[in-house]
Write an enzyme that holds these catalytic residues in place. Structure first.
Site, PDB file in Angstrom:
ATOM      1  N   ASP A  66      18.419  14.236  33.206  1.00 27.02           N
ATOM      2  CA  ASP A  66      17.131  13.541  33.204  1.00 27.02           C
ATOM      3  C   ASP A  66      17.333  12.033  33.069  1.00 27.02           C
ATOM      4  O   ASP A  66      16.374  11.264  33.121  1.00 27.02           O
ATOM      5  CB  ASP A  66      16.185  14.090  32.134  1.00 27.02           C
ATOM      6  CG  ASP A  66      16.776  14.078  30.732  1.00 27.02           C
ATOM      7  OD1 ASP A  66      17.889  13.543  30.543  1.00 27.02           O
ATOM      8  OD2 ASP A  66      16.121  14.627  29.820  1.00 27.02           O
ATOM      9  N   SER A  67      18.598  11.609  32.964  1.00 32.16           N
ATOM     10  CA  SER A  67      18.937  10.186  33.064  1.00 32.16           C
ATOM     11  C   SER A  67      18.476   9.612  34.396  1.00 32.16           C
ATOM     12  O   SER A  67      18.373   8.387  34.549  1.00 32.16           O
ATOM     13  CB  SER A  67      20.448   9.993  32.915  1.00 32.16           C
ATOM     14  OG  SER A  67      21.167  10.850  33.801  1.00 32.16           O
ATOM     15  N   ASP A  86      19.228  19.515  33.649  1.00 30.70           N
ATOM     16  CA  ASP A  86      18.510  19.274  32.399  1.00 30.70           C
ATOM     17  C   ASP A  86      17.110  19.862  32.422  1.00 30.70           C
ATOM     18  O   ASP A  86      16.380  19.715  33.417  1.00 30.70           O
ATOM     19  CB  ASP A  86      18.372  17.770  32.160  1.00 30.70           C
ATOM     20  CG  ASP A  86      19.486  17.187  31.327  1.00 30.70           C
ATOM     21  OD1 ASP A  86      20.152  17.940  30.594  1.00 30.70           O
ATOM     22  OD2 ASP A  86      19.695  15.957  31.408  1.00 30.70           O
ATOM     23  N   GLU A 141      27.101  13.588  22.345  1.00 32.11           N
ATOM     24  CA  GLU A 141      26.878  12.202  22.758  1.00 32.11           C
ATOM     25  C   GLU A 141      26.878  11.266  21.553  1.00 32.11           C
ATOM     26  O   GLU A 141      26.123  11.461  20.597  1.00 32.11           O
ATOM     27  CB  GLU A 141      25.557  12.072  23.521  1.00 32.11           C
ATOM     28  CG  GLU A 141      25.295  10.663  24.018  1.00 32.11           C
ATOM     29  CD  GLU A 141      24.173  10.576  25.032  1.00 32.11           C
ATOM     30  OE1 GLU A 141      23.871   9.450  25.480  1.00 32.11           O
ATOM     31  OE2 GLU A 141      23.594  11.625  25.382  1.00 32.11           O
ATOM     32  N   GLU A 197      18.278  19.831  24.801  1.00 27.58           N
ATOM     33  CA  GLU A 197      18.714  18.967  23.721  1.00 27.58           C
ATOM     34  C   GLU A 197      18.297  19.502  22.356  1.00 27.58           C
ATOM     35  O   GLU A 197      17.242  20.128  22.206  1.00 27.58           O
ATOM     36  CB  GLU A 197      18.117  17.561  23.892  1.00 27.58           C
ATOM     37  CG  GLU A 197      18.651  16.815  25.101  1.00 27.58           C
ATOM     38  CD  GLU A 197      18.122  15.388  25.179  1.00 27.58           C
ATOM     39  OE1 GLU A 197      18.413  14.723  26.180  1.00 27.58           O
ATOM     40  OE2 GLU A 197      17.414  14.936  24.242  1.00 27.58           O
ATOM     41  N   LYS A 245      20.556  22.766  30.724  1.00 27.76           N
ATOM     42  CA  LYS A 245      20.912  22.053  29.498  1.00 27.76           C
ATOM     43  C   LYS A 245      19.649  21.675  28.750  1.00 27.76           C
ATOM     44  O   LYS A 245      18.663  21.258  29.364  1.00 27.76           O
ATOM     45  CB  LYS A 245      21.727  20.797  29.807  1.00 27.76           C
ATOM     46  CG  LYS A 245      22.168  20.028  28.548  1.00 27.76           C
ATOM     47  CD  LYS A 245      23.175  18.952  28.866  1.00 27.76           C
ATOM     48  CE  LYS A 245      22.556  17.709  29.441  1.00 27.76           C
ATOM     49  NZ  LYS A 245      21.674  17.007  28.443  1.00 27.76           N
TER      50      LYS A 245
END
Length: 291
Positions: A66-67, A109, A207, A140, A138
């Protein structure tokens, strides 16, 4: 590749890499790499051409992160990225790999707001990404997410976790800061990592976690492969945002990034240099790229 696809007027995708014993990346293959001590390489990819280039360079895992909200859409954070956008870019990456008979493992993501409501919402969102071409999703965070991870894994969806700096909740974390420095924070991060492994997560992005902590955690997670970004060389693999490692970031270059375009003549050569550096242990250098 058909003659029609090979002669498209707006660019031709590179052919698959002629790597020895090249075969599709799978969870068993990632486990085999881990067992023999070979580092896993991951780069972000958001479109067909760059996905094909990364695959040709030997990158084993591609992350549709999602970057993309920041590097492709110009947003100030990842929070504004939608599930529809993630599906669009996942489809693009998957098509690019299919066109070159690529072998990379595709991770996508789950964007902010697409899984926090309930386990049922999470599986609907994850299914959309899998239909778009992802092999793994993925998400978070720790704590409450372990129940969601177990729910997805039990239903046949491979999951990658993400701990440390979690960009979707950066405001709650107080900004883009190293996570796990205090004893209490390190203990919580370790508990969350163990819980994610127990829930069935096969991979875990760490991260901006102190290098010493990431190196301690990695052997404690034999069934969950740690992928570091700004967390030192002691993880089972590494990931970078593609635009950053090509020296194309819009803002300040993070400490943990190395510009692999320097000294290379092409994007593919830069990606191949990244793969080689991760494999031989020269990147990251904990003195330069970690805390």
């Amino acid at each position: 590749m058909s003659e029609t696809l090979a002669s498209t007027p707006y660019g031709t995708l590179p052919t698959a890499a002629s790597l020895p014993q090249r075969k599709p990346v799978s969870l068993p293959r990632l486990h085999e790499m881990r067992e023999r001590g070979e580092k896993i390489t991951m780069l972000t990819a958001y479109d067909a051409t760059f996905a094909a280039a990364a695959d040709s360079a030997g990158v084993e895992t591609l992350l549709i992160g999602d970057s993309l909200g920041m590097v492709c859409q110009g947003l100030s954070s990842t929070v504004g990225v939608t599930l529809d956008t993630m599906c669009y870019h996942t489809e693009s990456v998957a098509r690019g790999l299919r066109r070159v008979q690529g072998t990379a493992w595709i991770v996508a993501d789950l964007p902010f707001g697409s899984y926090q409501e309930s386990k049922e919402q999470a599986i609907r969102s994850a299914s959309a990404l899998m239909h778009a071409g992802a092999h793994m999703i993925k998400l978070e965070g720790g704590g409450w997410t372990t129940e969601t991870v177990a729910f997805l894994v039990e239903r046949g969806i491979p999951v990658c976790g993400h701990l440390g700096l979690t960009p979707q909740t950066v405001h709650a974390l107080g900004g883009y800061r190293v996570q796990g420095r205090s004893d209490s924070d390190a203990q919580r991060l370790r508990r969350d990592a163990m819980a994610l492994q127990d829930a069935g997560a096969d991979m875990l992005v760490l991260e901006m976690v102190p290098a010493a902590l990431a190196a301690e955690l990695t052997p404690e997670l034999p069934r969950c492969h740690t992928i570091g970004i700004g967390s030192g060389k002691g993880t089972a693999g590494q990931v970078l945002v593609m635009h950053d490692m090509l020296g194309m970031g819009l803002g300040k270059t993070p400490k943990f990034v190395r510009n692999f375009m320097a000294g290379n003549d092409s994007v593919r050569d830069a990606m191949a240099a990244y793969v080689a550096a991760v494999k031989d242990g020269s990147f990251p250098d904990d003195r330069l790229h970690a805390w």
